[in-house]
Design an enzyme around this catalytic site. Structure first.
Site, PDB file in Angstrom:
ATOM      1  N   SER A 162       0.810  -1.214   0.000  1.00 13.87           N
ATOM      2  CA  SER A 162       0.000   0.000   0.000  1.00 13.87           C
ATOM      3  C   SER A 162       0.840   1.259   0.000  1.00 13.87           C
ATOM      4  CB  SER A 162      -0.935   0.012   1.218  1.00 13.87           C
ATOM      5  OG  SER A 162      -0.183   0.091   2.416  1.00 13.87           O
ATOM      6  N   THR A 199      -5.557   6.626   4.869  1.00  8.68           N
ATOM      7  CA  THR A 199      -5.470   6.266   3.452  1.00  8.68           C
ATOM      8  C   THR A 199      -4.168   5.562   3.102  1.00  8.68           C
ATOM      9  OG1 THR A 199      -4.641   8.481   2.940  1.00  8.68           O
ATOM     10  CG2 THR A 199      -7.004   8.124   2.728  1.00  8.68           C
ATOM     11  N   CYS A 200      -3.106   5.834   3.858  1.00 10.68           N
ATOM     12  CA  CYS A 200      -1.829   5.188   3.554  1.00 10.68           C
ATOM     13  C   CYS A 200      -1.901   3.684   3.764  1.00 10.68           C
ATOM     14  CB  CYS A 200      -0.713   5.780   4.415  1.00 10.68           C
ATOM     15  SG  CYS A 200      -0.361   7.516   4.061  1.00 10.68           S
ATOM     16  N   PHE A 201      -2.843   3.244   4.612  1.00 13.47           N
ATOM     17  CA  PHE A 201      -2.914   1.831   4.975  1.00 13.47           C
ATOM     18  C   PHE A 201      -4.253   1.200   4.613  1.00 13.47           C
ATOM     19  CE2 PHE A 201      -0.260   4.186   8.023  1.00 13.47           C
ATOM     20  CZ  PHE A 201       0.976   3.651   7.682  1.00 13.47           C
TER      21      PHE A 201
END
Length: 393
Positions: A44, A342-344
């Site tokens: 991700s 959102t990064c994960f």
């Protein structure tokens, strides 16, 4: 212009220069294309560049990068950037496929073709990191990119009215129209109108050569050929961009549908697919919070599901594997909004009291909490839980 021709607003040079697409093009196109050549990854955090949004404090572990892709695609599928224009089907609200954009046939200057080539490189780069681009491009574009021939059905996908008129012309004799009648009711010459409203001759001096009853089939064939090839220069530039990054033999192995799926993902959100691939952390699939979450999503429209994916993962197309987490709160959970990372690809959910409460809070969050920001250092959040408005980071 001609009926159905493109006469919408066109962004000026200054406006285009301020777009995210043009900023990225100016920064990366002069560089060697190997910058887009990443090892294929489902991580991700995989990204082609690192993003810092002016005025926002999010750190880019993948989320801001994906948000930049989403914004870039929104620009391309609008009049902010002139590379693509709404298809005649979209403008005329006609046909079965009305959401498509087509390459602008009038943009043949080197500067514009370089921008198409940059988009091709970006497509290839996103293939290598498994990051779909939200691009509504028709089959004739994808076929051109893999070198497959297009046909009348591909034209109908962008201009069904034109195809229907040409088919009616070829079968006009079945309606009892004779050669003599034809000349009285059909005054077209050997020219056609492209998607941008410009006219081109189908033969030398075509606009001065009337179409006769006997030549109606020739006219229809030439018109279809001209329409299918109206954007060949732009599509060729995009293909060159793909080949700048991908090995030619790899592109040769892909069908146009394969390429579309690898580049653009799946435009329709399959809720069952999303549910089956979801993972749970500090939360079980059968717990009430999870059940309420999927129950609420079953009432969402396609547009709301896309906004939800954008909120959770910074993208609006599948494939994506989201993570559901429990949010520990003080007091009434119904006073809190969900929080996305959102990064994960993760979302923290309070233990709402009902499906309706879950749906209401989710809808508010995905509609009003679009900025990726933590108003300070994301590693040192300091906020009053009772004032949480739901945010992304």
């Amino acid at each position: 212009g001609a009926p159905g021709s493109w006469s919408g607003p066109t962004a000026g040079p200054k406006a285009v220069g301020n777009t995210l697409f043009y900023q990225l093009y100016s920064r990366f196109f002069p560089a060697k294309p190997h910058l887009f050549r990443q090892h294929e990854s489902c991580d991700s955090s995989a990204r082609l560049w690192t993003v810092v949004f002016e005025g926002e404090a999010a750190e880019d572990a993948g989320g801001p990068f994906r948000e930049s892709l989403s914004q870039l695609c929104e620009e391309l599928m609008s009049d902010a950037v002139p590379l693509f224009i709404p298809s005649p089907n979209q403008r005329g609200n006609f046909g079965n496929t009305r959401e498509m954009y087509v390459p602008n046939p009038s943009l043949r200057q080197k500067a514009h073709l370089d921008q198409y080539r940059f988009l091709g490189r970006l497509m290839a780069g996103c293939i290598t990191i498994n990051e779909p681009l939200n691009l509504n491009l028709p089959s004739l574009v994808w076929k051109g990119l893999v070198g497959a021939p297009a046909d009348k059905s591909d034209l109908a996908a962008v201009d069904e009215m034109a195809v229907k008129c040409l088919e009616d012309l070829c079968t006009i004799d079945r309606k009892g129209i004779s050669s003599e009648d034809f000349q009285a009711i059909f005054t077209e010459t050997f020219k056609t109108v492209l998607s941008d409203g410009s006219e081109v001759d189908l033969v030398e001096g075509g606009r001065d050569r009337p179409v006769t009853f006997e030549e109606r089939h020739l006219y229809a064939r030439l018109a279809i050929e001209a329409r299918l090839s109206e954007s060949k220069e732009q599509i060729h530039a995009m293909r060159q961009g793909l080949l700048d990054v991908l090995p030619p033999h790899l592109l040769g192995l892909l069908t146009w549908r394969d390429l579309e799926l690898r580049v653009a993902g799946t435009p329709e959100i399959d809720l069952e697919e999303l549910r089956q691939t979801a993972i749970y952390e500090d939360l079980h699939e059968t717990e009430q919070t999870s059940v309420f979450f999927w129950g609420a999503l079953s009432t969402f429209s396609q547009n709301e599901l896309k906004l939800l994916l954008r909120f959770i993962a910074g993208r609006s197309r599948l494939p994506v594997q989201i993570k559901l987490q429990r949010m520990h709160v003080h007091g009434n959970p119904d006073n809190y909004l969900p929080q996305a990372h959102t990064c994960f690809f993760s979302i923290e959910l309070p233990s709402y009291s009902s499906v309706d409460a879950m749906g209401s809070k989710l809808r508010y969050a995905i509609t009003n909490c679009r900025a990726i920001d933590t108003d300070g250092n994301p590693d040192n959040l300091d906020y009053d839980p009772e004032d949480v408005d739901g945010y992304e980071e």
